[in-house]
Design a protein around this motif. Sequence first.
Motif, PDB file in Angstrom:
ATOM      1  N   GLU A   1     -43.120  -1.431   7.310  1.00 28.31           N
ATOM      2  CA  GLU A   1     -42.378  -0.702   6.272  1.00 28.31           C
ATOM      3  C   GLU A   1     -41.125  -1.456   5.847  1.00 28.31           C
ATOM      4  O   GLU A   1     -40.775  -1.485   4.682  1.00 28.31           O
ATOM      5  CB  GLU A   1     -41.968   0.673   6.808  1.00 28.31           C
ATOM      6  N   ALA A   2     -40.441  -2.038   6.821  1.00 25.28           N
ATOM      7  CA  ALA A   2     -39.186  -2.724   6.540  1.00 25.28           C
ATOM      8  C   ALA A   2     -39.395  -4.001   5.734  1.00 25.28           C
ATOM      9  O   ALA A   2     -38.450  -4.678   5.380  1.00 25.28           O
ATOM     10  CB  ALA A   2     -38.457  -3.046   7.827  1.00 25.28           C
ATOM     11  N   GLU A   3     -40.665  -4.346   5.462  1.00 24.04           N
ATOM     12  CA  GLU A   3     -40.913  -5.554   4.669  1.00 24.04           C
ATOM     13  C   GLU A   3     -41.089  -5.259   3.188  1.00 24.04           C
ATOM     14  O   GLU A   3     -41.388  -6.148   2.409  1.00 24.04           O
ATOM     15  CB  GLU A   3     -42.118  -6.314   5.238  1.00 24.04           C
TER      16      GLU A   3
ATOM     17  N   GLU B   1     -36.869  -1.102  -0.558  1.00 20.10           N
ATOM     18  CA  GLU B   1     -36.777   0.292  -0.980  1.00 20.10           C
ATOM     19  C   GLU B   1     -35.603   0.510  -1.924  1.00 20.10           C
ATOM     20  O   GLU B   1     -34.678  -0.297  -1.962  1.00 20.10           O
ATOM     21  CB  GLU B   1     -36.593   1.181   0.263  1.00 20.10           C
TER      22      GLU B   1
ATOM     23  N   GLY C   1     -32.009   0.059  -0.780  1.00 21.67           N
ATOM     24  CA  GLY C   1     -32.147  -0.888   0.326  1.00 21.67           C
ATOM     25  C   GLY C   1     -31.085  -1.985   0.254  1.00 21.67           C
ATOM     26  O   GLY C   1     -30.377  -2.138  -0.737  1.00 21.67           O
TER      27      GLY C   1
ATOM     28  N   ILE D   1     -34.998  -8.261   4.536  1.00 18.78           N
ATOM     29  CA  ILE D   1     -34.545  -6.884   4.341  1.00 18.78           C
ATOM     30  C   ILE D   1     -33.703  -6.518   5.552  1.00 18.78           C
ATOM     31  O   ILE D   1     -34.104  -6.759   6.693  1.00 18.78           O
ATOM     32  CB  ILE D   1     -35.752  -5.928   4.211  1.00 18.78           C
TER      33      ILE D   1
ATOM     34  N   SER E   1     -32.449  -3.663   7.779  1.00 22.87           N
ATOM     35  CA  SER E   1     -32.902  -2.280   7.874  1.00 22.87           C
ATOM     36  C   SER E   1     -32.065  -1.385   8.785  1.00 22.87           C
ATOM     37  O   SER E   1     -31.831  -0.231   8.460  1.00 22.87           O
ATOM     38  CB  SER E   1     -34.378  -2.223   8.249  1.00 22.87           C
TER      39      SER E   1
ATOM     40  N   LYS F   1     -26.811  -3.459   8.787  1.00 20.72           N
ATOM     41  CA  LYS F   1     -26.290  -3.381   7.413  1.00 20.72           C
ATOM     42  C   LYS F   1     -24.778  -3.623   7.397  1.00 20.72           C
ATOM     43  O   LYS F   1     -24.262  -4.372   6.573  1.00 20.72           O
ATOM     44  CB  LYS F   1     -26.591  -2.009   6.801  1.00 20.72           C
TER      45      LYS F   1
END
Lengths: 264, 264
Positions: free
Chosen positions: B18-20, B23, B26, B170, B172, B177
């Motif tokens: 999913e993290a690839e 979003e 994001g 990404i 995540s 972050k």
Amino acid sequence: MSGMSDKEDEKKSTKKDEAEIVEENGLVYVDYVGRTKEDGEIFDLTLEDVAKEEGIYNDEESYKPMLVAIGKNWLLPALEEELVGMEVGESKTVEVPPEDAAGPRDPDKIKLVSKRQLQKQGVSPRKGARVEVGRQKGIITNVLGRRVRVDFNSPLAGKTLVFDVTVKGIVSGEIDKINAVIKRRIPGLPEDKYDARIEGGTVFIELPKESRYIENVQYAEIGIARDTLKVIEEAEEVKIVITYERPEELKEEKETQEDEENEE
Amino acid sequence: MSGMSDKEDEKKSTKKDEAEIVEENGLVYVDYVGRTKEDGEIFDLTLEDVAKEEGIYNDEESYKPMLVAIGKNWLLPALEEELVGMEVGESKTVEVPPEDAAGPRDPDKIKLVSKRQLQKQGVSPRKGARVEVGRQKGIITNVLGRRVRVDFNSPLAGKTLVFDVTVKGIVSGEIDKINAVIKRRIPGLPEDKYDARIEGGTVFIELPKESRYIENVQYAEIGIARDTLKVIEEAEEVKIVITYERPEELKEEKETQEDEENEE
């Protein structure tokens, strides 16, 4: 800080408060005038009216009582020692011999420098001119042919100093001490804008985010932390904290995004 | 940050993580080359090798993937939107029309300026020269007698832009972050020197005291706080904390004083 207002003095006039005597390791405000004994020349002072009377007023200086942590060399140690035991409002004349002040005058620090070297720096070689050679500051004492004699001793070397000092106030509470230290390092920041508290061995100092716009505030912080560790002896560490709340425009953005998500 | 190392890509090659996928809202790293559609001229890019190939390499730039918080206008919004749904490692060509880029070219922003006015500023009035008049930047398009024609439109006004963009990674986790945001604002500070944690609605960011010596670090902090409130949507506030431990020399001083007190 006690003793700065006349009202407070009146209230306590019947009984001598402990906080009105300067203790070892105390934090105090003092006013002083420092003169050389030899010729009475003022080399440092905190009093605006005296500066004006003597014609040495400098409008870039801020004339106000100086914060002194006794025993921490914020003033000459010999002068700090003399403050211990003084009362708020008390004045004293303190003589400091050269060996406790700028040291003796060292004849080896009087040197010959070529005029050409000074002229290269744009300095005209005349008696009394201040010069800097190899990072050492000196003053020209004689002009001799192609060379000049420069005295690299401190201007106060070899001189006995005389201080007229008055204890203006004693800072006694731990939080008051920290606040005084902050005020010393960031004088422009209003007192109601910062806050200090002690939890165990940690001193927390909250600075407002507006403080970020004060020039060189990051260096002032280093000084605040260092001073705090000096005046609060049981402190193991100082944490400086700046809080940034979510600004209004980012709150709206957040709500809008949430609304959009709900609509999907 | 995922997808930056080949090993990680191999490990996850069987199943799409999913993290690839990028979003909405994001936080991603992208490489891009931005060209004008008309003449293919590069106006912005993150790739060092392309900069060198095209002869526009500038050794004061740092060429590296750019951190982008989708929907926060760190890039053109029209370009950010196109990133949503892309996979790590995926590349795409995105065309952005003038109305979504620098806007249309405004004929009223082309003005006549006297040569004398420019010469006063020390600018020689020749075609193609960049000038600044009344805080507005422009470029001389014609030299006419005593005056010059200056175009105060953005150099990209009226132009369609073409971006070749690649999603490099990404970010995540929440803490990752925040760390990415700190790295963006204080790139010179090693990652193991700072720390972030979230407690309720408060993000705590611990910066080392060495950070105080980084030029303009106080402004970087404002940016870190602001960016953090953008990428961590549930955060109500950010507290930036700098800890100053009692230095060794002050520990000794403290012990000495205590010893002296005990002796009395």
